[in-house]
Enzyme design. Structure first.
Site, PDB file in Angstrom:
ATOM      1  N   ASP A  47     -99.735   1.763 -20.266  1.00  5.93           N
ATOM      2  CA  ASP A  47    -100.535   0.947 -21.165  1.00  5.93           C
ATOM      3  C   ASP A  47    -101.907   0.819 -20.529  1.00  5.93           C
ATOM      4  OD1 ASP A  47    -101.466  -1.210 -22.985  1.00  5.93           O
ATOM      5  OD2 ASP A  47     -99.349  -1.365 -23.497  1.00  5.93           O
ATOM      6  N   ASP A  74    -104.726   5.766 -19.653  1.00  5.59           N
ATOM      7  CA  ASP A  74    -105.359   5.951 -20.952  1.00  5.59           C
ATOM      8  C   ASP A  74    -104.809   7.248 -21.548  1.00  5.59           C
ATOM      9  OD1 ASP A  74    -107.047   6.517 -23.115  1.00  5.59           O
ATOM     10  OD2 ASP A  74    -108.805   5.660 -22.129  1.00  5.59           O
ATOM     11  N   ASN A 101     -94.557   5.408 -28.526  1.00  8.64           N
ATOM     12  CA  ASN A 101     -94.829   4.197 -29.293  1.00  8.64           C
ATOM     13  C   ASN A 101     -96.308   3.889 -29.450  1.00  8.64           C
ATOM     14  OD1 ASN A 101     -94.452   1.226 -30.171  1.00  8.64           O
ATOM     15  ND2 ASN A 101     -95.435   1.038 -28.155  1.00  8.64           N
ATOM     16  N   TYR A 166    -105.639   6.882 -38.885  1.00 12.29           N
ATOM     17  CA  TYR A 166    -104.308   6.415 -38.495  1.00 12.29           C
ATOM     18  C   TYR A 166    -103.251   6.955 -39.453  1.00 12.29           C
ATOM     19  CZ  TYR A 166    -100.516   3.069 -37.546  1.00 12.29           C
ATOM     20  OH  TYR A 166     -99.310   2.486 -37.244  1.00 12.29           O
ATOM     21  N   LYS A 170    -100.132   9.344 -38.386  1.00 11.46           N
ATOM     22  CA  LYS A 170     -98.755   8.899 -38.557  1.00 11.46           C
ATOM     23  C   LYS A 170     -97.982   9.801 -39.520  1.00 11.46           C
ATOM     24  CE  LYS A 170     -98.454   5.703 -35.598  1.00 11.46           C
ATOM     25  NZ  LYS A 170     -97.556   5.912 -34.434  1.00 11.46           N
ATOM     26  N   VAL A 199     -94.743  -5.116 -39.058  1.00 14.21           N
ATOM     27  CA  VAL A 199     -94.094  -5.836 -37.967  1.00 14.21           C
ATOM     28  C   VAL A 199     -94.990  -6.988 -37.511  1.00 14.21           C
ATOM     29  CG1 VAL A 199     -93.009  -5.614 -35.704  1.00 14.21           C
ATOM     30  CG2 VAL A 199     -93.051  -3.651 -37.264  1.00 14.21           C
ATOM     31  N   THR A 201     -96.239  -8.590 -35.012  1.00 13.29           N
ATOM     32  CA  THR A 201     -96.679  -8.689 -33.623  1.00 13.29           C
ATOM     33  C   THR A 201     -97.809  -9.712 -33.520  1.00 13.29           C
ATOM     34  OG1 THR A 201     -98.338  -6.948 -33.899  1.00 13.29           O
ATOM     35  CG2 THR A 201     -96.107  -6.260 -33.264  1.00 13.29           C
TER      36      THR A 201
END
Length: 259
Positions: A47, A74, A101, A166, A170, A199, A201
């Site tokens: 991360d 990164d 992920n 994005y 995906k 989700v 988060t």
């Protein structure tokens, strides 16, 4: 009605297995790290959020769970990512489970996208999944098999606007999963896609989820209640386990029945 707490299944075969997770410091990633640690797996994760990631490692170790191995990396630097994976294998043994992920669903207008911005979005949301898989294949072959779990999104299936880069990345995940599954099946390496809905988060709640969004979720999900990171982690545990021995090249959607 209060939402029922999730009781995760126990998969004894995951104990001691080396699991590598991208984007494991917060959100869904933190739930994944926690879930695998609770199965007594040896988790390593990358991360860019150093403080949150180190805090997660301390928290899990304090609970008596195997301390995860956090490496700041990164993912846009593919050479660094693959060196990191090699280092994890050298310290802990060959990687049995890879979970791709990490992602960034930053919103952007079509008119504002430059070639540089496009390439940066692809470098975060698309490229690392392939090159991480490339880096773990030899070790999985030595182990006699393994599991690669990629993360998709319902966003592009719903024709959601506001993030074309994005959405493109995906959508491509499903093609990558099926191609890898075909090529790696003879080596007993299973490849699947987990497709999350919306989700809840901390990032989503702080940036995007307002009263209108809550109303949309309540209208669109077949099931009532919030979709939580732990719900995604439960599906990933299943796909990583021996219970999913004959599951490959598939999409497993966890969205409360939205799509």
């Amino acid at each position: 009605m209060t939402q029922a707490l999730l009781t995760p299944a126990h998969y004894p075969g995951l104990a001691g297995k080396v699991v590598f997770i991208t984007g494991g410091g917060t959100g869904i990633g933190a739930a994944l790290v926690t879930a695998f640690a609770a199965q007594r797996a040896q988790v390593a994760f990358v991360d860019i959020q150093r403080e949150a990631s180190l805090a997660l490692c301390e928290q899990l170790a304090a609970q008596g769970l195997p301390r995860p191995d956090f490496i700041e990396c990164d993912l846009r630097d593919i050479a660094a990512l693959q060196r990191t994976i090699a280092g994890v294998a050298a310290r802990h043994g060959d990687i049995a489970v890879l979970v791709n992920n990490a992602a960034n669903d930053v919103r952007h207008r079509i008119e504002d996208v430059t070639p540089e911005f496009w390439d940066n979005g692809i470098a975060i949301n698309q490229r690392p999944a392939f090159f991480a898989a490339q880096a773990v294949i030899a070790g999985m072959r030595r182990l006699g098999g393994g599991a690669i779990i990629n993360f998709g999104s319902v966003g592009w299936k719903l024709a959601t606007g506001g993030y074309p880069i994005y959405a493109t990345a995906k959508a491509s995940t499903h093609g990558l999963t099926r191609a890898l599954a075909r090529d790696l099946g003879p080596d007993n390496i299973r490849v699947n896609t987990v497709v999350p809905g919306w989700v809840m988060t901390e990032k989503q709640l702080s940036q995007w989820v307002d009263d209108a969004a809550r109303a949309e979720i309540a209208k669109s999900q077949c099931l009532k209640g919030q979709l939580l990171p732990e719900h995604l982690a439960s599906m990933v545990l299943f796909l990583a386990s021996d219970a999913a021995t004959m599951c490959s090249a598939q999409e497993f959607t966890v969205d409360g029945g939205w799509v």
